[in-house]
Design a protein around this motif. Structure first.
Motif, PDB file in Angstrom:
ATOM      1  N   ALA A  98       4.338   6.764 -16.899  1.00 46.41           N
ATOM      2  CA  ALA A  98       2.929   6.636 -16.522  1.00 46.41           C
ATOM      3  C   ALA A  98       2.436   5.201 -16.618  1.00 46.41           C
ATOM      4  O   ALA A  98       1.448   4.832 -15.967  1.00 46.41           O
ATOM      5  N   ASP A  99       3.131   4.360 -17.392  1.00 45.19           N
ATOM      6  CA  ASP A  99       2.674   2.976 -17.554  1.00 45.19           C
ATOM      7  C   ASP A  99       3.337   2.022 -16.568  1.00 45.19           C
ATOM      8  O   ASP A  99       3.129   0.804 -16.632  1.00 45.19           O
ATOM      9  N   GLN A 125      19.643  -1.017 -14.908  1.00 45.32           N
ATOM     10  CA  GLN A 125      19.014  -1.078 -16.231  1.00 45.32           C
ATOM     11  C   GLN A 125      17.495  -0.997 -16.123  1.00 45.32           C
ATOM     12  O   GLN A 125      16.831  -0.355 -16.956  1.00 45.32           O
ATOM     13  N   MET A 126      16.927  -1.623 -15.109  1.00 48.46           N
ATOM     14  CA  MET A 126      15.477  -1.575 -14.952  1.00 48.46           C
ATOM     15  C   MET A 126      15.003  -0.171 -14.589  1.00 48.46           C
ATOM     16  O   MET A 126      13.953   0.278 -15.056  1.00 48.46           O
ATOM     17  N   LEU A 127      15.759   0.542 -13.763  1.00 44.92           N
ATOM     18  CA  LEU A 127      15.386   1.918 -13.441  1.00 44.92           C
ATOM     19  C   LEU A 127      15.392   2.785 -14.690  1.00 44.92           C
ATOM     20  O   LEU A 127      14.566   3.699 -14.827  1.00 44.92           O
ATOM     21  N   ARG A 128      16.304   2.515 -15.598  1.00 42.91           N
ATOM     22  CA  ARG A 128      16.310   3.250 -16.866  1.00 42.91           C
ATOM     23  C   ARG A 128      15.075   2.932 -17.694  1.00 42.91           C
ATOM     24  O   ARG A 128      14.563   3.786 -18.411  1.00 42.91           O
ATOM     25  N   ALA A 129      14.610   1.710 -17.581  1.00 40.02           N
ATOM     26  CA  ALA A 129      13.387   1.338 -18.294  1.00 40.02           C
ATOM     27  C   ALA A 129      12.161   2.004 -17.677  1.00 40.02           C
ATOM     28  O   ALA A 129      11.200   2.327 -18.379  1.00 40.02           O
ATOM     29  N   TYR A 130      12.195   2.231 -16.343  1.00 41.64           N
ATOM     30  CA  TYR A 130      11.051   2.834 -15.658  1.00 41.64           C
ATOM     31  C   TYR A 130      11.023   4.352 -15.789  1.00 41.64           C
ATOM     32  O   TYR A 130       9.975   4.981 -15.608  1.00 41.64           O
ATOM     33  N   ALA A 131      12.154   4.969 -16.093  1.00 45.94           N
ATOM     34  CA  ALA A 131      12.275   6.429 -16.030  1.00 45.94           C
ATOM     35  C   ALA A 131      11.728   7.118 -17.271  1.00 45.94           C
ATOM     36  O   ALA A 131      11.839   6.610 -18.401  1.00 45.94           O
ATOM     37  N   ALA A 132      11.145   8.294 -17.045  1.00 42.02           N
ATOM     38  CA  ALA A 132      10.773   9.179 -18.154  1.00 42.02           C
ATOM     39  C   ALA A 132      12.057   9.797 -18.710  1.00 42.02           C
ATOM     40  O   ALA A 132      13.095   9.804 -18.051  1.00 42.02           O
ATOM     41  N   ASN A 137       0.830  -1.212   0.000  1.00 43.35           N
ATOM     42  CA  ASN A 137       0.000   0.000   0.000  1.00 43.35           C
ATOM     43  C   ASN A 137       0.862   1.259   0.000  1.00 43.35           C
ATOM     44  O   ASN A 137       0.541   2.244  -0.676  1.00 43.35           O
ATOM     45  N   GLY A 138       1.951   1.216   0.751  1.00 44.17           N
ATOM     46  CA  GLY A 138       2.867   2.350   0.736  1.00 44.17           C
ATOM     47  C   GLY A 138       3.516   2.531  -0.620  1.00 44.17           C
ATOM     48  O   GLY A 138       3.726   3.664  -1.087  1.00 44.17           O
ATOM     49  N   PHE A 139       3.837   1.417  -1.286  1.00 39.74           N
ATOM     50  CA  PHE A 139       4.465   1.500  -2.600  1.00 39.74           C
ATOM     51  C   PHE A 139       3.521   2.087  -3.634  1.00 39.74           C
ATOM     52  O   PHE A 139       3.952   2.828  -4.525  1.00 39.74           O
ATOM     53  N   LEU A 140       2.226   1.794  -3.511  1.00 40.16           N
ATOM     54  CA  LEU A 140       1.259   2.405  -4.424  1.00 40.16           C
ATOM     55  C   LEU A 140       1.289   3.924  -4.308  1.00 40.16           C
ATOM     56  O   LEU A 140       1.223   4.640  -5.317  1.00 40.16           O
ATOM     57  N   GLU A 141       1.405   4.413  -3.089  1.00 37.48           N
ATOM     58  CA  GLU A 141       1.489   5.858  -2.891  1.00 37.48           C
ATOM     59  C   GLU A 141       2.796   6.404  -3.460  1.00 37.48           C
ATOM     60  O   GLU A 141       2.833   7.486  -4.065  1.00 37.48           O
ATOM     61  N   LEU A 142       3.871   5.647  -3.278  1.00 41.23           N
ATOM     62  CA  LEU A 142       5.172   6.070  -3.800  1.00 41.23           C
ATOM     63  C   LEU A 142       5.125   6.157  -5.326  1.00 41.23           C
ATOM     64  O   LEU A 142       5.669   7.104  -5.921  1.00 41.23           O
ATOM     65  N   ILE A 143       4.481   5.202  -5.965  1.00 38.06           N
ATOM     66  CA  ILE A 143       4.334   5.228  -7.424  1.00 38.06           C
ATOM     67  C   ILE A 143       3.567   6.478  -7.858  1.00 38.06           C
ATOM     68  O   ILE A 143       3.989   7.198  -8.783  1.00 38.06           O
ATOM     69  N   ALA A 144       2.445   6.740  -7.212  1.00 42.98           N
ATOM     70  CA  ALA A 144       1.612   7.884  -7.587  1.00 42.98           C
ATOM     71  C   ALA A 144       2.387   9.193  -7.462  1.00 42.98           C
ATOM     72  O   ALA A 144       2.306  10.070  -8.331  1.00 42.98           O
ATOM     73  N   ARG A 145       3.146   9.337  -6.400  1.00 40.35           N
ATOM     74  CA  ARG A 145       3.926  10.564  -6.197  1.00 40.35           C
ATOM     75  C   ARG A 145       5.006  10.719  -7.261  1.00 40.35           C
ATOM     76  O   ARG A 145       5.218  11.820  -7.796  1.00 40.35           O
ATOM     77  N   ALA A 146       5.711   9.629  -7.556  1.00 38.88           N
ATOM     78  CA  ALA A 146       6.789   9.709  -8.542  1.00 38.88           C
ATOM     79  C   ALA A 146       6.234   9.967  -9.937  1.00 38.88           C
ATOM     80  O   ALA A 146       6.837  10.704 -10.735  1.00 38.88           O
ATOM     81  N   GLN A 147       5.083   9.393 -10.256  1.00 35.24           N
ATOM     82  CA  GLN A 147       4.476   9.652 -11.564  1.00 35.24           C
ATOM     83  C   GLN A 147       3.964  11.080 -11.666  1.00 35.24           C
ATOM     84  O   GLN A 147       3.996  11.682 -12.746  1.00 35.24           O
ATOM     85  N   ALA A 148       3.531  11.645 -10.554  1.00 34.91           N
ATOM     86  CA  ALA A 148       3.051  13.028 -10.568  1.00 34.91           C
ATOM     87  C   ALA A 148       4.164  14.010 -10.900  1.00 34.91           C
ATOM     88  O   ALA A 148       3.904  15.096 -11.429  1.00 34.91           O
ATOM     89  N   THR A 149       5.422  13.644 -10.610  1.00 33.42           N
ATOM     90  CA  THR A 149       6.547  14.520 -10.944  1.00 33.42           C
ATOM     91  C   THR A 149       6.892  14.451 -12.430  1.00 33.42           C
ATOM     92  O   THR A 149       7.650  15.288 -12.937  1.00 33.42           O
ATOM     93  N   GLY A 150       6.362  13.443 -13.119  1.00 28.65           N
ATOM     94  CA  GLY A 150       6.694  13.253 -14.531  1.00 28.65           C
ATOM     95  C   GLY A 150       7.977  12.479 -14.749  1.00 28.65           C
ATOM     96  O   GLY A 150       8.391  12.274 -15.894  1.00 28.65           O
ATOM     97  N   HIS A 151       8.623  12.009 -13.676  1.00 27.78           N
ATOM     98  CA  HIS A 151       9.904  11.303 -13.807  1.00 27.78           C
ATOM     99  C   HIS A 151       9.728   9.789 -13.905  1.00 27.78           C
ATOM    100  O   HIS A 151      10.585   9.106 -14.464  1.00 27.78           O
TER     101      HIS A 151
END
Length: 240
Positions: free
Chosen positions: A157-158, A192-199, A140-154
């Motif tokens: 979104a997928d 490498q995975m963080l690069r795949a996740y990053a905007a 549940n905490g990670f879901l919030e972390l995802i939402a916050r990081a996506q809100a920054t645009g970094h």
């Protein structure tokens, strides 16, 4: 002179202090043995192997921990606490993207430090209630972390929470395959995975150097070898 005591009253007596102490010592020996074997071989180690390592009989182990899930729950309770705490710590970061990447590194490092915990994070144990409760808290905490990081645009979104599950499964496999020959290989995977996740405009930490070809070759050769005497005594966590 005959006693007037009820002979059945002995059923209500508490165990003698010496017996309680012996039981507690056996429990600690079992937990210590399980931690050692899980950390080096993963949680597929059989209950019989753990009993031998602890120097107790199978019956003694079964009295303390009736199922493998009960033992896993006891062994990894503190690590699951730390897993949940890592999410809480990441959520305090003023930079949500930095909090996200830091959390990913922290959790994957926890897997690398303990092969058993690498397995635990990549699996689920429905009967281990306390362990699964902490996993749900972290989720549940990670879901919030995802939402916050996506809100920054970094963060892309997928990206979804399922992507973390996939990463943890992949990381557990890399750790198991390379722990002797190329123990730092997991860092390359995570980078490498963080690069795949990053905007496109997201800041990223430096990418870990790839393992040497000879190290990866040794890891590949190791995977083809028969299981060791300990590894050969493995069974699935549910005892099958």
């Amino acid at each position: 002179m005959t006693s007037t005591a009820d002979p059945d009253s002995t059923l209500d007596r508490q165990p003698e202090p010496g017996l309680r102490a012996d039981a507690e010592r056996n429990r600690e020996r079992i937990l210590a043995a399980a931690r050692r074997l899980y950390a080096s071989h993963g949680i597929g180690v059989s209950m019989a192997c753990i009993a031998r390592e602890a120097g107790v009989g199978k019956a003694t182990l079964s009295r303390r921990f009736a199922t493998p899930e009960e033992l896993i729950n006891a062994v990894f309770a503190d690590r699951m606490d730390a897993y949940a705490a890592a999410v809480a710590q990441a959520l305090t970061d003023p930079d949500p993207w930095h909090g996200f990447t830091g959390y990913i590194h922290t959790v994957c490092a926890m897997q690398a430090a303990d092969r058993g915990f690498a397995d635990v994070l990549a699996m689920t144990f429905p009967t281990a209630k306390a362990l699964e409760a902490r996993r749900a808290e972290a989720y549940n905490g990670f879901l919030e972390l995802i939402a916050r990081a996506q809100a920054t645009g970094h963060l892309r979104a997928d990206f979804t929470s399922e992507d973390l599950v996939i990463l943890l499964m992949a990381n557990a496999g890399v750790i198991a395959a390379t722990q002797d020959a190329a123990p730092g290989a997991w860092r390359r995977l995570v980078g490498q995975m963080l690069r795949a996740y990053a905007a496109p405009d997201a800041d990223l930490p430096p990418l870990e150097q790839a393992p040497a070809p000879t190290a990866l070759y040794r890891a590949m050769v190791r995977l083809t070898r028969p299981a060791s005497s300990t590894g050969g005594d493995m069974e699935q966590p549910d005892g099958r």
